[in-house]
Design a protein around this motif. Sequence first.
Motif, PDB file in Angstrom:
ATOM      1  N   PHE A 120       8.362 106.083  88.445  1.00  0.00           N
ATOM      2  CA  PHE A 120       8.847 107.305  88.131  1.00  0.00           C
ATOM      3  C   PHE A 120      10.095 107.596  88.573  1.00  0.00           C
ATOM      4  CE2 PHE A 120       4.250 107.343  89.529  1.00  0.00           C
ATOM      5  CZ  PHE A 120       3.719 108.052  88.520  1.00  0.00           C
ATOM      6  N   VAL A 161       6.980 101.985  91.014  1.00  0.00           N
ATOM      7  CA  VAL A 161       5.745 101.839  91.736  1.00  0.00           C
ATOM      8  C   VAL A 161       5.327 100.548  91.559  1.00  0.00           C
ATOM      9  CG1 VAL A 161       3.488 102.833  91.757  1.00  0.00           C
ATOM     10  CG2 VAL A 161       5.351 104.331  91.595  1.00  0.00           C
ATOM     11  N   SER A 186      -4.338 102.888  99.486  1.00  0.00           N
ATOM     12  CA  SER A 186      -4.067 104.070  98.643  1.00  0.00           C
ATOM     13  C   SER A 186      -2.392 104.254  98.505  1.00  0.00           C
ATOM     14  CB  SER A 186      -4.353 105.322  99.617  1.00  0.00           C
ATOM     15  OG  SER A 186      -4.328 106.456  98.897  1.00  0.00           O
ATOM     16  N   GLY A 187      -2.178 104.746  97.422  1.00  0.00           N
ATOM     17  CA  GLY A 187      -0.711 104.851  96.972  1.00  0.00           C
ATOM     18  C   GLY A 187      -0.096 103.605  96.411  1.00  0.00           C
ATOM     19  N   CYS A 188      -0.837 102.419  96.497  1.00  0.00           N
ATOM     20  CA  CYS A 188      -0.247 101.200  96.057  1.00  0.00           C
ATOM     21  C   CYS A 188       0.055 101.081  94.557  1.00  0.00           C
ATOM     22  CB  CYS A 188      -0.822 100.052  96.724  1.00  0.00           C
ATOM     23  SG  CYS A 188      -2.382  99.879  95.737  1.00  0.00           S
ATOM     24  N   GLY A 189      -0.719 101.826  94.043  1.00  0.00           N
ATOM     25  CA  GLY A 189      -0.091 101.854  92.379  1.00  0.00           C
ATOM     26  C   GLY A 189      -1.255 101.539  91.511  1.00  0.00           C
ATOM     27  N   LYS A 190      -2.478 101.394  92.131  1.00  0.00           N
ATOM     28  CA  LYS A 190      -3.663 100.880  91.152  1.00  0.00           C
ATOM     29  C   LYS A 190      -3.592 101.925  89.987  1.00  0.00           C
ATOM     30  CE  LYS A 190      -6.510 101.805  94.441  1.00  0.00           C
ATOM     31  NZ  LYS A 190      -5.575 102.330  95.759  1.00  0.00           N
ATOM     32  N   THR A 191      -3.606 103.075  90.279  1.00  0.00           N
ATOM     33  CA  THR A 191      -4.062 104.070  89.153  1.00  0.00           C
ATOM     34  C   THR A 191      -2.987 103.872  88.174  1.00  0.00           C
ATOM     35  OG1 THR A 191      -5.126 105.622  90.652  1.00  0.00           O
ATOM     36  CG2 THR A 191      -4.178 106.795  88.588  1.00  0.00           C
ATOM     37  N   THR A 192      -1.744 104.003  88.468  1.00  0.00           N
ATOM     38  CA  THR A 192      -0.590 103.689  87.933  1.00  0.00           C
ATOM     39  C   THR A 192      -0.600 102.536  86.786  1.00  0.00           C
ATOM     40  OG1 THR A 192       0.926 104.460  89.541  1.00  0.00           O
ATOM     41  CG2 THR A 192       1.974 103.488  87.773  1.00  0.00           C
ATOM     42  N   ILE A 234       3.625 111.456  81.683  1.00  0.00           N
ATOM     43  CA  ILE A 234       4.171 112.072  82.531  1.00  0.00           C
ATOM     44  C   ILE A 234       5.746 111.931  82.385  1.00  0.00           C
ATOM     45  CG2 ILE A 234       4.731 112.008  85.310  1.00  0.00           C
ATOM     46  CD1 ILE A 234       1.897 110.552  85.241  1.00  0.00           C
ATOM     47  N   GLU A 263     -11.680 104.598  89.991  1.00  0.00           N
ATOM     48  CA  GLU A 263     -12.690 104.841  90.880  1.00  0.00           C
ATOM     49  C   GLU A 263     -13.574 105.712  90.554  1.00  0.00           C
ATOM     50  OE1 GLU A 263     -10.721 105.677  94.688  1.00  0.00           O
ATOM     51  OE2 GLU A 263      -8.614 105.300  94.054  1.00  0.00           O
ATOM     52  N   HIS A 281     -11.568 101.554  95.688  1.00  0.00           N
ATOM     53  CA  HIS A 281     -11.055 101.703  97.192  1.00  0.00           C
ATOM     54  C   HIS A 281     -11.880 100.864  97.946  1.00  0.00           C
ATOM     55  CE1 HIS A 281      -8.171 104.781  97.964  1.00  0.00           C
ATOM     56  NE2 HIS A 281      -8.157 104.068  99.284  1.00  0.00           N
TER      57      HIS A 281
HETATM   58  N1  LIG Z   1       3.514 112.067  88.891  1.00  0.00           N
HETATM   59  C1  LIG Z   1       4.055 111.365  89.746  1.00  0.00           C
HETATM   60  N2  LIG Z   1       5.438 111.428  89.921  1.00  0.00           N
HETATM   61  C2  LIG Z   1       5.957 110.899  90.959  1.00  0.00           C
HETATM   62  N3  LIG Z   1       5.553 109.894  91.744  1.00  0.00           N
HETATM   63  C3  LIG Z   1       4.136 109.520  91.575  1.00  0.00           C
HETATM   64  C4  LIG Z   1       3.336 110.251  90.655  1.00  0.00           C
HETATM   65  N4  LIG Z   1       2.075 109.969  90.647  1.00  0.00           N
HETATM   66  C5  LIG Z   1       2.215 108.750  91.677  1.00  0.00           C
HETATM   67  N5  LIG Z   1       3.255 108.544  92.238  1.00  0.00           N
HETATM   68  C6  LIG Z   1       3.670 107.641  93.370  1.00  0.00           C
HETATM   69  O1  LIG Z   1       3.270 106.560  92.708  1.00  0.00           O
HETATM   70  C7  LIG Z   1       2.588 105.803  93.705  1.00  0.00           C
HETATM   71  C8  LIG Z   1       1.439 105.151  93.216  1.00  0.00           C
HETATM   72  O2  LIG Z   1       0.483 106.158  92.997  1.00  0.00           O
HETATM   73  P1  LIG Z   1      -1.135 105.685  92.363  1.00  0.00           P
HETATM   74  O3  LIG Z   1      -1.682 106.703  92.086  1.00  0.00           O
HETATM   75  O4  LIG Z   1      -0.707 104.591  91.501  1.00  0.00           O
HETATM   76  O5  LIG Z   1      -1.691 105.116  93.690  1.00  0.00           O
HETATM   77  P2  LIG Z   1      -3.143 104.505  93.682  1.00  0.00           P
HETATM   78  O6  LIG Z   1      -2.877 103.134  94.423  1.00  0.00           O
HETATM   79  O7  LIG Z   1      -3.985 104.865  92.744  1.00  0.00           O
HETATM   80  O8  LIG Z   1      -3.569 105.342  95.231  1.00  0.00           O
HETATM   81  P3  LIG Z   1      -5.042 105.888  95.271  1.00  0.00           P
HETATM   82  O9  LIG Z   1      -5.830 104.925  95.778  1.00  0.00           O
HETATM   83  O10 LIG Z   1      -4.695 107.179  96.580  1.00  0.00           O
HETATM   84  O11 LIG Z   1      -5.577 106.521  94.353  1.00  0.00           O
HETATM   85  C9  LIG Z   1       2.456 106.748  94.910  1.00  0.00           C
HETATM   86  O12 LIG Z   1       3.501 106.129  95.915  1.00  0.00           O
HETATM   87  C10 LIG Z   1       3.081 107.973  94.467  1.00  0.00           C
HETATM   88  O13 LIG Z   1       3.641 108.647  95.247  1.00  0.00           O
END
Ligand SMILES: Nc1ncnc2c1ncn2[C@@H]1O[C@H](COP(=O)(O)OP(=O)(O)OP(=O)(O)O)[C@@H](O)[C@H]1O
Lengths: 282, 328, 252
Positions: free
Chosen positions: C15, C20, C40-46, C58, C174, C205
């Motif tokens: 972003f 990410v 958490s926050g490592c970027g899996k969802t991304t 987005i 998840e 997770h």
């Molecule tokens: N809409 C957004 N705008 C800016 N940064 C974002 C946005 N969504 C997520 N991020 C950032 O991207 C990074 C990865 O987010 P992501 O959702 O992929 O993590 P995750 O591994 O799925 O975490 P979780 O296990 O908590 O779901 C995070 O550091 C978050 O701060």
Amino acid sequence: MKESSLRRRIFADRAFQALVALLSFCAILPMFFILFFITKNGIAVINWNFLTRLPAPVGETGGGIANGIIGSGLLIVLSSVIAVPVGVLTGIYLAEHRKGKFAYLSRLSVEILMGIPSIVIGIIAYIWVVMPTGSFSAISGGVALGIMMLPVIVMSTEETLKLIPDSLKEASLALGVSYPRTILKVILPAGLNGIVTGVLLSVARVTGETAPLLFTAFGSPFMAVNILKPVSALPLTVFNYATSPYPEWHALAWGASFVLLVFVLALNLTAKLGLRKWKVQF
Amino acid sequence: MIQPIEGGAGQTPARAKTRDKTMTQTKAETAQAHYRPGFTLSEAAFRKILYLAGISVLVLLIAIFLSLLIASLPSIKALGISFLTGRTWDPVTLKFGALPFLVGTLITSFLALLISTFFSIPISIFLGYYYREGKASSFVKTVIELLAGIPSVIYGFWGLFFFVPIIRFIETALGVPPYGVGILASSLILAIMIIPYSASLGREVISLVPNDLKEAALSLGATRFEVIRKVILPYARSGIFAGILLSLGRALGETMAVTMLIGNSNFLPTSIFSPANTMASVIANEFTEATGAVYLSSLIELALLLFVVTTIINIIGKIIIIKTSFEA
Amino acid sequence: MESPVLRIENFCAGFDSNQVLKDINLSILRNKITAVMGPSGCGKTTLIRCINRMHELIPNANVSGKILLDEQNIFDLDPIIVRRKIGMVFQRPNPFPTMSIYDNVIAGYNLNGIRISKGDKDRIVEESLKKAALWDEVKDALHRKGTFLSGGQQQRLCIARALAMDPEILLLDEPTSALDPKSTAHIEELVVHLKDAVTIIQVTHNIPQAARISDFTAFIYLGELVEFGPTEKLFTVPKDKRTEEYLTGKFG
Ligand SMILES: Nc1ncnc2c1ncn2[C@@H]1O[C@H](COP(=O)(O)OP(=O)(O)OP(=O)(O)O)[C@@H](O)[C@H]1O
Ligand SMILES: [Mg+2]
């Protein structure tokens, strides 16, 4: 010593609460006075003829407000046709663009439009429609009322759509549904309740408006459905009869007020209470 | 290299073109074969329509302002500043001094504001603090909302038959000419009409006062009255002020009820019992019979004035609301 | 050996200035379950939102690199086509609140304007609900609103809705994190059954869950793909120290 100051404070507390309750009560009293006056004087003249006949000339008894009812109906249809599509689309735009300079300007415009005095809107419709066409007309009244409906519809559409969770949009897009279809077939139906509420409230707002019709729809004693000719409207009927010097006409004005008031309050109540039942649960 | 993606679902025309040649090898293809959309609205076209709708309200607002301005030009040219300072409004002799209407508007509006505040603040406290929930609260709230929905012409009509006799009685007792209609009658009806506007915003800001502030004061032994005075009112002050300002905007432009009750006199009012005219009421009374370019144009100039003043008031009110909601 | 259905090559996403995902390379095999795990926050969802091009919804999102579906770069395709081929189930169940259970399942067709006969619709709804192990519970209530179901049932309804489009790949983010243990077990079982029909990529997770259900596991840490391999190997003899630390609960 301390004892008495405490008692004084407690007394002040009680007295203030009583005063607040009393003043609040006084402030809602006019509602009941108005309902009482209008009902008492209005109900007596209401009958089938009153609702279906045209006004009678001075001196003759009888006569009704059919022209006003039909005219108001026509004006509501015209103004809705103008305002609902634009209002809903603008509401979608604002809900989809929550930040950004342009959306901000657009939102501010809506709020300013909301605050423009209705008489000014009447003059605008006069300049835009009556002057070019050279005649008072239903359509010019429709334009005036449409401008007044617009901000109400925009605001309620935006508020409603903002509350719909993003997950719903994502669910649809993830199925490969295009953006226009997602908005029109998923988001709008989910917010339909709030949008309909907004439309009803906007109709309630303009149905009672007189000022913007004085020099647009103008009023007409005939059963007019030509949108290029002047038409009457219930509030114009009330105004013309209420300010006349004849007691028989005052009676007609009470009756017309009663019909108008029942209609407007019913719309308001339906919008606020009735539609809750059909609210979409997320 | 990181390339930004075009906003939204990123369906650019160039990409859309590749659609055909890629529809060949997959399972989903069976479904694609049946793909016959009921309507074809491309994303770009749809976004353009939304954008146009978004811009339409801004265009509408600007168009309103310009139309009023252009239509006022004859009057502005012919009368200049004397329009605002002249005390005589006599269409027959082509004298268009709008001062009596400006004064009439200001007096009725501020008197109405004064009266309505006596009731709207207690209602705000009633609904925002004492009775935030429950039957009494929702009853009062509904009635207030319905008061806002009553058509202005009905207020005026009711005022003619309710307030005017009362005021005439008072005037007789005081020995002033018993018109009945006049500034006082219109201010009273205006006050009732604008209570809902300031009360609803007042209720909102009062109920937004954080609970821990109120509880902290209560736990120090303050009574509820003291909480209101020392905690709630200071905290909600600017929001309440914004509500009063917005209701002033309403009062200035309110037309029908005032037209029916103010007595329609084109002379400077001398007391609160005098008949007078407001900017809105003189437009309502004279617009359809205004003959002559300057006459019509001077009435439109009044509308322009009303538009500008209410717009400024509304913008200031909005700014206060935005500022206070940021602080909260 | 079979060629991969999905290949991610030199892929980065983020972003604005926040990068990410950093240089991800990954191959997903057909009809296997691939678990993506990481703190958490490592970027899996991304990552999985990139795979069906939801990431770019987005406004400030960006991507670079390639994702090849059947050897075709998904960024050269219409995102709408990509999303129809790659289904997605979200963390929180999100059935369409205005639609009945039946309409929810067939929504992908109705909303896309794909016309099929009533008979075909009935068949697709029944098959999809059976695949999602929901048919027996709802077959008498197909015309009730989907939002009346329990959380676990709603999630299976969302799975059925994705399966109805007959996707090549199903992405699950998840899917059990908002559910109770019983519903979780139900969904895990279902996912294992589904792999005969569809390739599955599941973010989780929950380390034991990855071990139980997946054939392959990818471990992501701070946006980097630290380790990827057969689940058994990765869990028993992790190559990277960070993987080992994660599996033994040292962080995350
Ligand atoms: N809409 C957004 N705008 C800016 N940064 C974002 C946005 N969504 C997520 N991020 C950032 O991207 C990074 C990865 O987010 P992501 O959702 O992929 O993590 P995750 O591994 O799925 O975490 P979780 O296990 O908590 O779901 C995070 O550091 C978050 O701060
Ligand atoms: Mg996640």
